[in-house]
Every structure is written in structure tokens, then in C-alpha cells.
Scaffold this active site. Structure first.
Site, mmCIF file in Angstrom:
data_model
loop_
_atom_site.group_PDB
_atom_site.id
_atom_site.type_symbol
_atom_site.label_atom_id
_atom_site.label_comp_id
_atom_site.label_asym_id
_atom_site.label_seq_id
_atom_site.Cartn_x
_atom_site.Cartn_y
_atom_site.Cartn_z
ATOM 1 N N HIS A 35 0.836 -1.208 0.000
ATOM 2 C CA HIS A 35 0.000 0.000 0.000
ATOM 3 C C HIS A 35 0.871 1.259 0.000
ATOM 4 O O HIS A 35 0.592 2.213 -0.722
ATOM 5 C CB HIS A 35 -0.882 0.043 1.255
ATOM 6 C CG HIS A 35 -1.950 -1.001 1.334
ATOM 7 N ND1 HIS A 35 -2.139 -1.788 2.447
ATOM 8 C CD2 HIS A 35 -2.923 -1.379 0.450
ATOM 9 C CE1 HIS A 35 -3.177 -2.598 2.261
ATOM 10 N NE2 HIS A 35 -3.658 -2.383 1.056
ATOM 11 N N LYS A 39 -15.920 -7.065 3.765
ATOM 12 C CA LYS A 39 -14.978 -7.974 4.417
ATOM 13 C C LYS A 39 -15.100 -7.857 5.934
ATOM 14 O O LYS A 39 -15.251 -6.762 6.465
ATOM 15 C CB LYS A 39 -13.545 -7.607 4.037
ATOM 16 C CG LYS A 39 -13.191 -7.867 2.607
ATOM 17 C CD LYS A 39 -11.758 -7.434 2.379
ATOM 18 C CE LYS A 39 -11.366 -7.515 0.925
ATOM 19 N NZ LYS A 39 -10.043 -6.931 0.697
ATOM 20 N N ARG A 59 -2.019 -5.960 -8.570
ATOM 21 C CA ARG A 59 -0.938 -6.912 -8.301
ATOM 22 C C ARG A 59 -0.770 -7.887 -9.442
ATOM 23 O O ARG A 59 0.313 -8.100 -9.941
ATOM 24 C CB ARG A 59 -1.229 -7.704 -7.010
ATOM 25 C CG ARG A 59 -0.866 -6.955 -5.770
ATOM 26 C CD ARG A 59 -1.524 -7.554 -4.576
ATOM 27 N NE ARG A 59 -2.960 -7.291 -4.622
ATOM 28 C CZ ARG A 59 -3.742 -7.252 -3.568
ATOM 29 N NH1 ARG A 59 -3.240 -7.513 -2.373
ATOM 30 N NH2 ARG A 59 -5.014 -6.992 -3.668
ATOM 31 N N SER A 62 -2.974 -7.730 2.614
ATOM 32 C CA SER A 62 -3.303 -7.716 4.045
ATOM 33 C C SER A 62 -3.694 -9.125 4.498
ATOM 34 O O SER A 62 -3.325 -9.547 5.602
ATOM 35 C CB SER A 62 -4.452 -6.748 4.321
ATOM 36 O OG SER A 62 -4.089 -5.447 3.946
HETATM 37 P P1 ADP Z 1 -9.907 -3.426 -0.734
HETATM 38 O O1 ADP Z 1 -10.631 -4.247 0.286
HETATM 39 O O2 ADP Z 1 -10.665 -2.165 -1.101
HETATM 40 O O3 ADP Z 1 -9.408 -4.181 -1.935
HETATM 41 P P2 ADP Z 1 -7.160 -3.357 0.242
HETATM 42 O O4 ADP Z 1 -6.650 -2.651 1.447
HETATM 43 O O5 ADP Z 1 -7.070 -4.831 0.199
HETATM 44 O O6 ADP Z 1 -8.656 -2.836 0.069
HETATM 45 O O7 ADP Z 1 -6.430 -2.777 -1.051
HETATM 46 C C1 ADP Z 1 -6.570 -1.423 -1.429
HETATM 47 C C2 ADP Z 1 -6.002 -1.268 -2.840
HETATM 48 O O8 ADP Z 1 -4.576 -1.463 -2.815
HETATM 49 C C3 ADP Z 1 -6.543 -2.259 -3.860
HETATM 50 O O9 ADP Z 1 -6.692 -1.594 -5.107
HETATM 51 C C4 ADP Z 1 -5.477 -3.322 -3.935
HETATM 52 O O10 ADP Z 1 -5.463 -3.964 -5.202
HETATM 53 C C5 ADP Z 1 -4.218 -2.468 -3.749
HETATM 54 N N1 ADP Z 1 -3.083 -3.240 -3.222
HETATM 55 C C6 ADP Z 1 -2.979 -3.841 -2.031
HETATM 56 N N2 ADP Z 1 -1.774 -4.447 -1.885
HETATM 57 C C7 ADP Z 1 -1.107 -4.209 -3.044
HETATM 58 C C8 ADP Z 1 0.191 -4.586 -3.557
HETATM 59 N N3 ADP Z 1 1.031 -5.338 -2.841
HETATM 60 N N4 ADP Z 1 0.524 -4.185 -4.805
HETATM 61 C C9 ADP Z 1 -0.345 -3.452 -5.545
HETATM 62 N N5 ADP Z 1 -1.562 -3.067 -5.128
HETATM 63 C C10 ADP Z 1 -1.957 -3.434 -3.901
#
Ligand code: ADP
Length: 157
Positions: free
Chosen positions: A17, A41, A90, A128
Site C-alpha cells: 500500500h 470484508k 498486483r 493484508s
Molecule cells: P480493498 O478491500 O478495497 O481491496 P485493500 O486494502 O485490500 O482494500 O487494497 C486497497 C487497494 O490497494 C486495492 O486496489 C489493492 O489492489 C491495492 N493493493 C494492495 N496491496 C497491493 C500490492 N502489494 N501491490 C499493488 N496493489 C496493492
């Protein structure tokens, strides 16, 4: 002033992030990283803790704000006068969901566009949920999360 919102669950915030955020902060005048309260979630950390950890982890950025919001992301973006949403990609597996989400948001509000960013390869696989799994099973998460998150989770054990 070009303002972008980086919305997500951030449960907890990871180095992946932060890498996305760093790039966003280089491109836009201001980035608001915003924890969505209405995610479907089931939460691991309470929203207030997620916000606090993001604040501690982003204290060196001077054009980043941390917030949380209820309801539709586009309504929040309008309130903040932001025309851009940042989302991370990703792998191809992220693409379908993210494309659909961005198109739904564009259908709701034409003026708001989604920009997709990627991380450095070393952060690409971090999510996460992977971190939670490693943490619950007593693995070493120090390489994947910022220091405030690491210290917080170690104290919680
Ligand atoms: P959500 O539940 O809205 O997907 P997340 O906290 O899981 O929230 O992710 C927020 C954003 O950050 C999403 O667009 C996710 O694809 C991106 N993201 C999370 N980890 C990575 C990573 N390691 N590389 C690229 N993008 C990421």
C-alpha cells in the site's frame, strides 16, 4: 490542485500500500488515503486503529492525508473535490474486479476516473490477508508491514 483518493480496507496497511501511495503522492498534489467503513470484508483491526497506524506510517509524506469514510467512494471523492481514485494492481487476477469497480464508479459519476498503479516487484505479492495468515501462524511479518504496524501487532500477541 490535483487531489486523488486512495480508498481501501488497509486491514492492516502494508508496504505494498505504501509503495502505491508513494507513487501517487509523486503524481498528484494531494493524496487522501481513506479507510472504507462499509467494506463487506469482516474486519481484523478496528477502523480507528487502521487509521492511526496509517497516520504513523505516513508521517514523512507532506502531501498525504489519512481519513475514513462511510458510504459510496464517489460521494466521498466529490465531498473532498477529488476527481481521481487510485487503486493498485498486483496480478491479472486483480484486474477483473478492479475494472468492474472502476466502471461502476464511472457510471455513477463520469467526472471521477480511476488510475491504476503497480508496486515495485518486491512488494507485489503482499496483501493484508496474506500478512494476517502469516501473523496468526507466528511467521515473521517484519518485511511486509511498516514498523508501526509491526510493533502494534507484536504488542497485541
Ligand atoms: P480493498 O478491500 O478495497 O481491496 P485493500 O486494502 O485490500 O482494500 O487494497 C486497497 C487497494 O490497494 C486495492 O486496489 C489493492 O489492489 C491495492 N493493493 C494492495 N496491496 C497491493 C500490492 N502489494 N501491490 C499493488 N496493489 C496493492
Amino acid at each position: 490542485m490535483k487531489i486523488a483518493i486512495y480508498p481501501g480496507s488497509f486491514d492492516p496497511v502494508t508496504k505494498g500500500h505504501l509503495d502505491i501511495l508513494k507513487t501517487g503522492a509523486e503524481i498528484f498534489d494531494k493524496v487522501i488515503i481513506a479507510v472504507a467503513k462499509n467494506s463487506e470484508k469482516k474486519g481484523f483491526l478496528p477502523i480507528e486503529e487502521r487509521v492511526k497506524l496509517i497516520k504513523e506510517s505516513t508521517k514523512d509524506f507532506n502531501n498525504v492525508e489519512v481519513d475514513s469514510f462511510d458510504g459510496l467512494t464517489i460521494e466521498y471523492a466529490k465531498k473532498k473535490r477529488a476527481k481521481v481514485l487510485i487503486r493498485g494492481l498486483r496480478a491479472v487476477s486483480d484486474f477483473e474486479y478492479e475494472l468492474q469497480l472502476s466502471q461502476a464508479n464511472s457510471a455513477l459519476c463520469e467526472e471521477i476516473r480511476t488510475v491504476f498503479l503497480t508496486t515495485k516487484p518486491k512488494y507485489n505479492f503482499i496483501s493484508s490477508s496474506t500478512i494476517k495468515e502469516i501473523y496468526i501462524n507466528n511467521g515473521d511479518i517484519s518485511k511486509f508491514v511498516p514498523e508501526p504496524v509491526y510493533n502494534y501487532l507484536m504488542e497485541k500477541k
